[in-house]
Design a protein around this motif. Structure first.
Motif, PDB file in Angstrom:
ATOM      1  N   PHE A  19       6.692 -33.917  24.470  1.00 41.68           N
ATOM      2  CA  PHE A  19       7.946 -33.182  24.299  1.00 41.68           C
ATOM      3  C   PHE A  19       9.088 -34.183  24.432  1.00 41.68           C
ATOM      4  O   PHE A  19       9.253 -34.827  25.461  1.00 41.68           O
ATOM      5  N   VAL A  20       9.852 -34.296  23.356  1.00 40.02           N
ATOM      6  CA  VAL A  20      10.962 -35.236  23.286  1.00 40.02           C
ATOM      7  C   VAL A  20      12.256 -34.433  23.248  1.00 40.02           C
ATOM      8  O   VAL A  20      12.367 -33.474  22.471  1.00 40.02           O
ATOM      9  N   SER A  21      13.223 -34.798  24.081  1.00 43.35           N
ATOM     10  CA  SER A  21      14.499 -34.081  24.058  1.00 43.35           C
ATOM     11  C   SER A  21      15.632 -35.036  23.727  1.00 43.35           C
ATOM     12  O   SER A  21      15.577 -36.227  24.031  1.00 43.35           O
ATOM     13  N   ALA A  43      11.887 -31.462  34.188  1.00 42.81           N
ATOM     14  CA  ALA A  43      11.775 -30.243  33.375  1.00 42.81           C
ATOM     15  C   ALA A  43      10.654 -30.344  32.352  1.00 42.81           C
ATOM     16  O   ALA A  43      10.459 -29.416  31.567  1.00 42.81           O
ATOM     17  N   GLY A  44       9.947 -31.483  32.343  1.00 37.74           N
ATOM     18  CA  GLY A  44       8.803 -31.616  31.438  1.00 37.74           C
ATOM     19  C   GLY A  44       9.024 -32.504  30.237  1.00 37.74           C
ATOM     20  O   GLY A  44       8.168 -32.559  29.347  1.00 37.74           O
ATOM     21  N   THR A 216      12.950 -22.586  19.933  1.00 37.88           N
ATOM     22  CA  THR A 216      12.284 -21.676  20.861  1.00 37.88           C
ATOM     23  C   THR A 216      10.991 -22.301  21.376  1.00 37.88           C
ATOM     24  O   THR A 216      10.413 -23.176  20.726  1.00 37.88           O
ATOM     25  N   PRO A 217      10.504 -21.840  22.551  1.00 36.47           N
ATOM     26  CA  PRO A 217       9.212 -22.323  23.042  1.00 36.47           C
ATOM     27  C   PRO A 217       8.084 -22.060  22.053  1.00 36.47           C
ATOM     28  O   PRO A 217       7.163 -22.882  21.918  1.00 36.47           O
ATOM     29  N   GLU A 218       8.154 -20.922  21.352  1.00 36.92           N
ATOM     30  CA  GLU A 218       7.106 -20.581  20.389  1.00 36.92           C
ATOM     31  C   GLU A 218       7.101 -21.562  19.216  1.00 36.92           C
ATOM     32  O   GLU A 218       6.052 -22.004  18.755  1.00 36.92           O
ATOM     33  N   ALA A 219       8.293 -21.915  18.743  1.00 35.18           N
ATOM     34  CA  ALA A 219       8.394 -22.887  17.652  1.00 35.18           C
ATOM     35  C   ALA A 219       7.935 -24.264  18.115  1.00 35.18           C
ATOM     36  O   ALA A 219       7.253 -24.985  17.375  1.00 35.18           O
ATOM     37  N   ALA A 220       8.286 -24.635  19.343  1.00 37.00           N
ATOM     38  CA  ALA A 220       7.850 -25.921  19.894  1.00 37.00           C
ATOM     39  C   ALA A 220       6.334 -25.980  19.976  1.00 37.00           C
ATOM     40  O   ALA A 220       5.711 -26.998  19.633  1.00 37.00           O
ATOM     41  N   GLU A 221       5.721 -24.888  20.391  1.00 36.41           N
ATOM     42  CA  GLU A 221       4.259 -24.837  20.482  1.00 36.41           C
ATOM     43  C   GLU A 221       3.619 -24.959  19.100  1.00 36.41           C
ATOM     44  O   GLU A 221       2.648 -25.713  18.911  1.00 36.41           O
ATOM     45  N   ALA A 222       4.166 -24.234  18.137  1.00 38.00           N
ATOM     46  CA  ALA A 222       3.583 -24.246  16.785  1.00 38.00           C
ATOM     47  C   ALA A 222       3.696 -25.622  16.150  1.00 38.00           C
ATOM     48  O   ALA A 222       2.734 -26.124  15.550  1.00 38.00           O
ATOM     49  N   ILE A 223       4.851 -26.250  16.281  1.00 33.03           N
ATOM     50  CA  ILE A 223       5.059 -27.560  15.660  1.00 33.03           C
ATOM     51  C   ILE A 223       4.262 -28.634  16.389  1.00 33.03           C
ATOM     52  O   ILE A 223       3.613 -29.485  15.758  1.00 33.03           O
ATOM     53  N   LEU A 250      18.578 -27.092  32.179  1.00 30.70           N
ATOM     54  CA  LEU A 250      17.257 -27.641  32.478  1.00 30.70           C
ATOM     55  C   LEU A 250      16.180 -26.563  32.481  1.00 30.70           C
ATOM     56  O   LEU A 250      15.030 -26.829  32.130  1.00 30.70           O
ATOM     57  N   ALA A 251      16.535 -25.334  32.837  1.00 31.97           N
ATOM     58  CA  ALA A 251      15.564 -24.236  32.768  1.00 31.97           C
ATOM     59  C   ALA A 251      15.180 -23.955  31.319  1.00 31.97           C
ATOM     60  O   ALA A 251      14.009 -23.694  31.010  1.00 31.97           O
ATOM     61  N   ARG A 252      16.154 -24.040  30.425  1.00 29.23           N
ATOM     62  CA  ARG A 252      15.879 -23.871  28.989  1.00 29.23           C
ATOM     63  C   ARG A 252      14.968 -25.009  28.506  1.00 29.23           C
ATOM     64  O   ARG A 252      14.018 -24.780  27.754  1.00 29.23           O
ATOM     65  N   VAL A 253      15.266 -26.226  28.936  1.00 27.22           N
ATOM     66  CA  VAL A 253      14.441 -27.371  28.561  1.00 27.22           C
ATOM     67  C   VAL A 253      13.007 -27.183  29.050  1.00 27.22           C
ATOM     68  O   VAL A 253      12.045 -27.449  28.313  1.00 27.22           O
ATOM     69  N   ALA A 254      12.857 -26.704  30.280  1.00 28.23           N
ATOM     70  CA  ALA A 254      11.511 -26.517  30.848  1.00 28.23           C
ATOM     71  C   ALA A 254      10.699 -25.506  30.041  1.00 28.23           C
ATOM     72  O   ALA A 254       9.492 -25.686  29.830  1.00 28.23           O
ATOM     73  N   ALA A 255      11.360 -24.444  29.577  1.00 23.11           N
ATOM     74  CA  ALA A 255      10.657 -23.446  28.762  1.00 23.11           C
ATOM     75  C   ALA A 255      10.210 -24.049  27.436  1.00 23.11           C
ATOM     76  O   ALA A 255       9.089 -23.803  26.959  1.00 23.11           O
ATOM     77  N   LEU A 256      11.077 -24.840  26.821  1.00 30.11           N
ATOM     78  CA  LEU A 256      10.738 -25.512  25.558  1.00 30.11           C
ATOM     79  C   LEU A 256       9.609 -26.515  25.768  1.00 30.11           C
ATOM     80  O   LEU A 256       8.677 -26.610  24.958  1.00 30.11           O
ATOM     81  N   ALA A 257       9.680 -27.265  26.865  1.00 31.08           N
ATOM     82  CA  ALA A 257       8.643 -28.255  27.166  1.00 31.08           C
ATOM     83  C   ALA A 257       7.295 -27.587  27.382  1.00 31.08           C
ATOM     84  O   ALA A 257       6.253 -28.079  26.908  1.00 31.08           O
ATOM     85  N   GLU A 258       7.313 -26.463  28.066  1.00 29.67           N
ATOM     86  CA  GLU A 258       6.065 -25.729  28.305  1.00 29.67           C
ATOM     87  C   GLU A 258       5.434 -25.300  26.983  1.00 29.67           C
ATOM     88  O   GLU A 258       4.212 -25.381  26.787  1.00 29.67           O
ATOM     89  N   GLY A 259       6.285 -24.838  26.066  1.00 27.10           N
ATOM     90  CA  GLY A 259       5.775 -24.458  24.746  1.00 27.10           C
ATOM     91  C   GLY A 259       5.176 -25.646  24.028  1.00 27.10           C
ATOM     92  O   GLY A 259       4.054 -25.556  23.477  1.00 27.10           O
ATOM     93  N   ALA A 260       5.870 -26.783  24.035  1.00 29.98           N
ATOM     94  CA  ALA A 260       5.377 -27.979  23.353  1.00 29.98           C
ATOM     95  C   ALA A 260       4.060 -28.449  23.949  1.00 29.98           C
ATOM     96  O   ALA A 260       3.131 -28.841  23.228  1.00 29.98           O
ATOM     97  N   HIS A 261       3.956 -28.402  25.253  1.00 29.09           N
ATOM     98  CA  HIS A 261       2.734 -28.894  25.918  1.00 29.09           C
ATOM     99  C   HIS A 261       1.545 -27.973  25.678  1.00 29.09           C
ATOM    100  O   HIS A 261       0.394 -28.407  25.832  1.00 29.09           O
ATOM    101  N   ARG A 262       1.818 -26.729  25.278  1.00 28.77           N
ATOM    102  CA  ARG A 262       0.714 -25.829  24.905  1.00 28.77           C
ATOM    103  C   ARG A 262       0.207 -26.140  23.506  1.00 28.77           C
ATOM    104  O   ARG A 262      -0.886 -25.691  23.123  1.00 28.77           O
ATOM    105  N   GLY A 263       0.999 -26.859  22.724  1.00 29.61           N
ATOM    106  CA  GLY A 263       0.677 -27.110  21.316  1.00 29.61           C
ATOM    107  C   GLY A 263      -0.592 -27.901  21.120  1.00 29.61           C
ATOM    108  O   GLY A 263      -1.102 -28.546  22.009  1.00 29.61           O
TER     109      GLY A 263
END
Length: 263
Positions: A19-21, A43-44, A216-223, A250-263
């Motif tokens: 996950f790159v921010s 935040a991941g 979104t976390p869902e988009a991060a996970e899919a990509i 940072l809470a928003r970042v953490a949610a996005l990171a969690e999605g990406a790490h599920r990918g």
């Protein structure tokens, strides 16, 4: 190996995607952006892209254009951006830092001086969006000799004839721009991006990271699921621009990171 190389080796061993921010240095001021920056690894975030504010950011959409303008209005300079990196390094010697932006501020400082200062500040890589491979002698090759990765962008219009040229002196990772257009534009569809990622990966051993339009976390996970990871920039910069507290950003970042790490 650079910190970028080490990070991807570790993520591969762990079976995780990157996950790159992206944040704009100095937006809305140096202190706030440094506070966000220091909180990103917790935040991941695996790799931080630090934007260099510039007056004419041709590849950026309104969100990042405005961030750059806010930073410039607040007095952010390349000197202060390098100082931010050095301050970050006092507490974090692991997370890779990639400076992203345009060639003009680097040229104005002088390439040799910039590379010496960037290396001293703990910068690991560069993304310079307006320097094509034909200009590799200008910055890319000197940067690699200085021990910095030079990360190149590939786009939907980078065809099979052009791709080898784009990849020839690239290191660290390849940043695939998932849509035609500017940052913060329409959301990419994983089904459309997957064949392009596969095409690039067939031509290089470098990790391929996908960015532009992921909000979104869902988009991060899919990509992330069809690449080696994903980049989120405008969605984070938008929260900062709206004046949200650092903890909320940072809470928003953490949610996005969690999605990406599920990918």
């Amino acid at each position: 190996m650079t910190r970028i190389d080490q990070t991807f080796a570790r993520l591969r061993a762990e079976g995780r995607k990157a996950f790159v921010s992206y944040i704009m240095a100095g937006d809305p001021d140096t202190a706030t952006s440094l506070a966000v920056m220091k909180g990103l690894p917790g935040a991941g975030v695996d790799i931080i892209e630090l934007g260099m504010p510039f007056t004419d950011p041709m590849a950026d959409g309104p969100t990042i254009q405005l961030a750059g303008q806010r930073a410039l209005d607040a007095g952010q300079t390349l000197e202060k951006t390098l100082a931010m990196a050095a301050e970050f390094r006092k507490g974090d010697d692991r997370t890779p830092l990639v400076m992203m932006g345009y060639y003009n501020p680097i040229y104005s400082r002088g390439v040799d001086r910039f590379l010496t200062d960037a290396k001293a500040a703990g910068i690991d890589g560069l993304i310079v969006v307006d320097l094509p491979p034909e200009e590799d002698d200008e910055l890319c090759i000197p940067a690699q000799k200085a021990g910095l990765n030079f990360i190149r962008l590939a786009t939907p219009t980078t065809d099979d004839a052009r791709l080898p040229k784009v990849l020839q002196n690239t290191s660290g990772f390849v940043y695939y721009v998932s849509i035609t257009g500017i940052t913060g534009a329409a959301a990419p569809e994983a089904a459309d991006v997957a064949p392009e990622v596969a095409r690039i990966k067939a031509a290089t051993d470098l990790p391929v990271i996908v960015g532009f339009g992921i909000t979104t976390p869902e988009a991060a996970e899919a990509i992330a699921g069809i690449a080696d990871g994903c980049v989120v920039g405008s969605a984070i910069v938008k929260d900062i621009g709206e004046g949200r507290p650092v903890a909320e950003v940072l809470a928003r970042v953490a949610a996005l990171a969690e999605g990406a790490h599920r990918g």
